[in-house]
Write a protein that holds these residues in place. Structure first.
Motif, PDB file in Angstrom:
ATOM      1  N   ALA A 317      36.028  43.061 -15.276  1.00  0.00           N
ATOM      2  CA  ALA A 317      35.161  42.113 -15.983  1.00  0.00           C
ATOM      3  C   ALA A 317      35.153  42.506 -17.450  1.00  0.00           C
ATOM      4  CB  ALA A 317      33.741  42.127 -15.409  1.00  0.00           C
ATOM      5  N   GLN A 318      34.842  41.539 -18.310  1.00  0.00           N
ATOM      6  CA  GLN A 318      34.773  41.827 -19.747  1.00  0.00           C
ATOM      7  C   GLN A 318      33.945  40.768 -20.433  1.00  0.00           C
ATOM      8  OE1 GLN A 318      38.486  42.266 -22.270  1.00  0.00           O
ATOM      9  NE2 GLN A 318      37.364  40.725 -23.453  1.00  0.00           N
ATOM     10  N   GLY A 319      33.010  41.182 -21.276  1.00  0.00           N
ATOM     11  CA  GLY A 319      32.291  40.249 -22.123  1.00  0.00           C
ATOM     12  C   GLY A 319      33.160  39.800 -23.281  1.00  0.00           C
ATOM     13  N   ASP A 320      32.760  38.737 -23.972  1.00  0.00           N
ATOM     14  CA  ASP A 320      33.512  38.270 -25.127  1.00  0.00           C
ATOM     15  C   ASP A 320      33.629  39.390 -26.164  1.00  0.00           C
ATOM     16  OD1 ASP A 320      33.716  35.793 -23.968  1.00  0.00           O
ATOM     17  OD2 ASP A 320      32.099  34.885 -25.139  1.00  0.00           O
ATOM     18  N   GLY A 321      34.852  39.619 -26.636  1.00  0.00           N
ATOM     19  CA  GLY A 321      35.076  40.578 -27.707  1.00  0.00           C
ATOM     20  C   GLY A 321      35.390  41.990 -27.261  1.00  0.00           C
ATOM     21  N   GLU A 322      35.155  42.325 -25.996  1.00  0.00           N
ATOM     22  CA  GLU A 322      35.342  43.704 -25.512  1.00  0.00           C
ATOM     23  C   GLU A 322      34.619  44.681 -26.444  1.00  0.00           C
ATOM     24  OE1 GLU A 322      38.913  46.353 -23.454  1.00  0.00           O
ATOM     25  OE2 GLU A 322      39.336  45.278 -25.313  1.00  0.00           O
ATOM     26  N   GLY A 364      44.485  38.243 -35.913  1.00  0.00           N
ATOM     27  CA  GLY A 364      44.703  38.627 -37.301  1.00  0.00           C
ATOM     28  C   GLY A 364      43.914  39.872 -37.647  1.00  0.00           C
ATOM     29  N   GLY A 365      44.001  40.257 -38.922  1.00  0.00           N
ATOM     30  CA  GLY A 365      43.301  41.452 -39.377  1.00  0.00           C
ATOM     31  C   GLY A 365      41.819  41.236 -39.590  1.00  0.00           C
ATOM     32  N   SER A 366      41.400  39.986 -39.622  1.00  0.00           N
ATOM     33  CA  SER A 366      39.983  39.663 -39.794  1.00  0.00           C
ATOM     34  C   SER A 366      39.634  38.476 -38.918  1.00  0.00           C
ATOM     35  CB  SER A 366      39.681  39.337 -41.260  1.00  0.00           C
ATOM     36  OG  SER A 366      40.277  38.092 -41.613  1.00  0.00           O
ATOM     37  N   LEU A 367      38.344  38.266 -38.709  1.00  0.00           N
ATOM     38  CA  LEU A 367      37.918  37.109 -37.932  1.00  0.00           C
ATOM     39  C   LEU A 367      38.267  35.807 -38.642  1.00  0.00           C
ATOM     40  CD1 LEU A 367      34.463  38.373 -36.622  1.00  0.00           C
ATOM     41  CD2 LEU A 367      36.490  37.904 -35.251  1.00  0.00           C
ATOM     42  N   ASP A 368      38.227  35.811 -39.975  1.00  0.00           N
ATOM     43  CA  ASP A 368      38.623  34.615 -40.717  1.00  0.00           C
ATOM     44  C   ASP A 368      40.083  34.271 -40.447  1.00  0.00           C
ATOM     45  OD1 ASP A 368      36.127  34.341 -41.797  1.00  0.00           O
ATOM     46  OD2 ASP A 368      36.651  35.067 -43.791  1.00  0.00           O
ATOM     47  N   ASP A 369      40.956  35.284 -40.531  1.00  0.00           N
ATOM     48  CA  ASP A 369      42.380  35.038 -40.297  1.00  0.00           C
ATOM     49  C   ASP A 369      42.623  34.573 -38.867  1.00  0.00           C
ATOM     50  OD1 ASP A 369      43.018  35.737 -42.871  1.00  0.00           O
ATOM     51  OD2 ASP A 369      43.644  37.784 -42.386  1.00  0.00           O
ATOM     52  N   ALA A 370      41.940  35.197 -37.914  1.00  0.00           N
ATOM     53  CA  ALA A 370      42.122  34.830 -36.512  1.00  0.00           C
ATOM     54  C   ALA A 370      41.639  33.410 -36.251  1.00  0.00           C
ATOM     55  CB  ALA A 370      41.383  35.823 -35.614  1.00  0.00           C
ATOM     56  N   LEU A 371      40.533  33.021 -36.878  1.00  0.00           N
ATOM     57  CA  LEU A 371      40.012  31.661 -36.696  1.00  0.00           C
ATOM     58  C   LEU A 371      40.989  30.633 -37.269  1.00  0.00           C
ATOM     59  CD1 LEU A 371      36.415  30.461 -36.995  1.00  0.00           C
ATOM     60  CD2 LEU A 371      38.150  29.246 -38.296  1.00  0.00           C
ATOM     61  N   GLN A 402      35.215  24.404 -29.560  1.00  0.00           N
ATOM     62  CA  GLN A 402      34.367  25.581 -29.372  1.00  0.00           C
ATOM     63  C   GLN A 402      35.171  26.806 -29.816  1.00  0.00           C
ATOM     64  OE1 GLN A 402      33.914  24.565 -25.079  1.00  0.00           O
ATOM     65  NE2 GLN A 402      31.791  25.135 -25.425  1.00  0.00           N
ATOM     66  N   TYR A 403      34.530  27.736 -30.476  1.00  0.00           N
ATOM     67  CA  TYR A 403      35.182  28.987 -30.882  1.00  0.00           C
ATOM     68  C   TYR A 403      34.530  30.158 -30.161  1.00  0.00           C
ATOM     69  CZ  TYR A 403      37.585  26.564 -34.692  1.00  0.00           C
ATOM     70  OH  TYR A 403      38.383  25.718 -35.436  1.00  0.00           O
ATOM     71  N   VAL A 404      35.384  31.065 -29.676  1.00  0.00           N
ATOM     72  CA  VAL A 404      34.920  32.247 -28.958  1.00  0.00           C
ATOM     73  C   VAL A 404      35.574  33.473 -29.579  1.00  0.00           C
ATOM     74  CG1 VAL A 404      34.976  33.464 -26.738  1.00  0.00           C
ATOM     75  CG2 VAL A 404      34.581  31.000 -26.792  1.00  0.00           C
ATOM     76  N   VAL A 405      34.798  34.519 -29.799  1.00  0.00           N
ATOM     77  CA  VAL A 405      35.385  35.781 -30.240  1.00  0.00           C
ATOM     78  C   VAL A 405      36.018  36.446 -29.023  1.00  0.00           C
ATOM     79  CG1 VAL A 405      34.951  38.047 -31.232  1.00  0.00           C
ATOM     80  CG2 VAL A 405      33.727  36.056 -32.113  1.00  0.00           C
ATOM     81  N   VAL A 413      41.995  41.439 -34.498  1.00  0.00           N
ATOM     82  CA  VAL A 413      40.923  40.777 -33.755  1.00  0.00           C
ATOM     83  C   VAL A 413      41.422  39.425 -33.283  1.00  0.00           C
ATOM     84  CG1 VAL A 413      39.090  41.970 -34.975  1.00  0.00           C
ATOM     85  CG2 VAL A 413      39.947  39.795 -35.873  1.00  0.00           C
ATOM     86  N   GLY A 414      40.720  38.862 -32.301  1.00  0.00           N
ATOM     87  CA  GLY A 414      41.123  37.580 -31.739  1.00  0.00           C
ATOM     88  C   GLY A 414      39.977  36.589 -31.703  1.00  0.00           C
ATOM     89  N   VAL A 415      40.300  35.338 -32.030  1.00  0.00           N
ATOM     90  CA  VAL A 415      39.365  34.218 -31.903  1.00  0.00           C
ATOM     91  C   VAL A 415      40.066  33.128 -31.116  1.00  0.00           C
ATOM     92  CG1 VAL A 415      38.129  32.383 -33.116  1.00  0.00           C
ATOM     93  CG2 VAL A 415      38.093  34.714 -34.019  1.00  0.00           C
ATOM     94  N   ALA A 416      39.392  32.580 -30.120  1.00  0.00           N
ATOM     95  CA  ALA A 416      39.961  31.495 -29.313  1.00  0.00           C
ATOM     96  C   ALA A 416      39.298  30.179 -29.687  1.00  0.00           C
ATOM     97  CB  ALA A 416      39.766  31.769 -27.831  1.00  0.00           C
ATOM     98  N   ALA A 417      40.128  29.139 -29.859  1.00  0.00           N
ATOM     99  CA  ALA A 417      39.641  27.776 -30.052  1.00  0.00           C
ATOM    100  C   ALA A 417      39.797  27.037 -28.727  1.00  0.00           C
ATOM    101  CB  ALA A 417      40.427  27.076 -31.151  1.00  0.00           C
TER     102      ALA A 417
END
Length: 432
Positions: A317-322, A364-371, A402-405, A413-417
């Motif tokens: 199991a894993q919460g969002d973002g680990e 990406g290296g940041s949440l902005d880049d990943a988004l 919807q966006y999920v970390v 880091v990863g962001v899912a759309a």
């Protein structure tokens, strides 16, 4: 000519009048192995076919083979070699990339690839005996499978422990594989349908930490004693996990089991360094996205002949973002089916499709880049499969995305759309 190098070639006896030949060939370019698909059609001594999509002509006399490849720029590449059983060895004469008046000689080798067995898709039971700490094109495939085939295998946990609690590999997300997917060429898309994820032991390991990206300065000052190991008991019958030695306040705390794969990737292309199993990229990797679960399909861009698929880093199991750095790390039995999609540009980011949602994973290296990456990937999907213009995609995203970390624990880091497919049903007639 070099987009990624490996060669398909199947040998028949020297006296055969006609043959279709397939091998995997590696060319040594000043110490850099390159792989290409080669297809040869043989009529007596005469050879025709393609190398990495470029036409060739040549001949085979006994075990001696000679052919010339001409690329789209009318440059020629001359191969001379000798076949010995299931191996091929020789010299390739290439134009010098820096001086058009000179040429360079490179050694090449080849190995015979198996032909597709008669009948329909097959089920392969594979028991791994070694594991990889890189997503690389340079590791020998453990198994060749064909589109439509299903593989049943197993993974270790992120620390290298197996189902019996025995350390079998180096820590750092050791991966099972790679699996060579026949007919998968650079520019294709590999579809991996996760049919079954089954826990194969009754414990998992985690930490009581919080990743630095999720800490304010004040919270970080209070978290200096965090990072201690936490063992969890897994109860598949009840479908829950519980801390093995809980504090008084956590004695009744339970977590629903939702097995997932933290690691899933194909090998990066020629000229790219192997990817650590702790890292992510366009080709997948240590994505730690908790939607890589049973019943979903993952799409990855193929960059090497055969794709070279790796999987591992199972989580109970894993919460969002680990956010604890480790999820509930365990070993697992895995069953998956592969397919190869041809004919349209491969995805710019990993894609995950569930029965209800389309999801793109930006990294990406940041949440902005990943988004940004996740958004670009989702607009590409809407354009390819639904025929939407960028303006139309913007309207869909603005009302429905919807966006999920997905991951905060790695070096990237990863962001899912995510998009609910029910909102797109009316758009299906517009598919290109």
């Amino acid at each position: 000519m070099i987009r990624s190098l490996a060669v398909l070639l199947c040998c028949l006896p020297a006296g055969a009048l006609a043959a279709s030949e397939s091998w995997l060939v590696t060319t040594d370019l000043w110490g850099n192995p390159a792989y290409q698909f080669l297809t040869l059609e043989r009529d007596g001594k005469r050879l025709t076919g393609e190398l990495d999509g470029d036409a060739l002509k040549g001949e085979r006399t006994g075990n001696v083979i000679h052919f010339v490849v001409t690329d789209s720029r009318q440059k020629t590449y001359v191969f001379d070699g000798k076949v010995s059983g299931e191996s091929l060895r020789g010299t390739a004469d290439y134009p010098d990339s820096n001086n058009p008046k000179t040429r360079a000689s490179h050694a090449f080798t080849g190995r015979l690839l198996p032909s597709r067995p008669a009948g329909g898709p097959r089920v392969h039971d594979f028991t791994p005996t070694s594991w990889s700490n890189e997503f690389t094109a340079h590791r020998a495939p453990v198994l060749t499978v064909w589109p439509g085939d299903t593989v049943r295998t197993s993974t270790l946990d992120s620390g290298g422990m197996d189902s019996k609690g025995v350390t079998r590999a180096l820590f750092g997300n050791p991966q099972t594989g790679p699996f060579f997917i026949a007919t998968a060429n650079p520019g294709d898309t590999l579809a991996i349908r996760i049919r079954r994820l089954k826990l194969n032991r009754t414990f998992a390991d985690s930490l009581d930490g919080i990743v630095g990206r999720a800490l304010t300065p004040g919270l970080a000052a209070k978290a200096t004693d965090l990072g201690k190991p936490v063992r969890w008991k897994l109860d598949p019958e009840r479908g829950v996990a519980t801390p093995e030695n809980p504090t008084e306040r956590l004695k009744a705390f339970t977590v629903p089991l939702r097995p997932m794969l933290g690691g899933l990737a194909v090998a990066p292309g020629f000229g790219s360094a192997p990817l650590s199993t702790g890292d992510t990229g366009r080709y997948g990797g240590n994505m730690d996205f908790n939607e890589v679960v049973e019943g979903n399909t993952v799409y990855l861009p193929v960059a090497q002949p055969g794709a070279l698929l790796y999987l591992g880093d199972a989580h109970a199991a894993q919460g969002d973002g680990e956010t604890s750095q480790y999820a509930l790390e365990t070993s697992m039995d895995v069953e998956f089916t592969v397919d190869v999609l041809h004919g349209k540009p491969p995805p710019s980011t990993p894609r995950v499709e569930s029965p209800t949602h389309l999801m793109t994973l930006g990294q990406g290296g940041s949440l902005d880049d990943a988004l940004r990456s996740a958004t670009q990937g989702l607009t590409q999907w809407l354009e390819q499969d639904y025929g939407l213009t960028l303006s139309e995609s913007a309207q869909v995203l603005g009302s429905s995305v919807q966006y999920v970390v997905a991951n905060l624990a790695g070096r990237s880091v990863g962001v899912a759309a995510k998009l609910d497919k029910a909102r797109l049903q009316a758009l299906r007639p517009s598919v290109k």
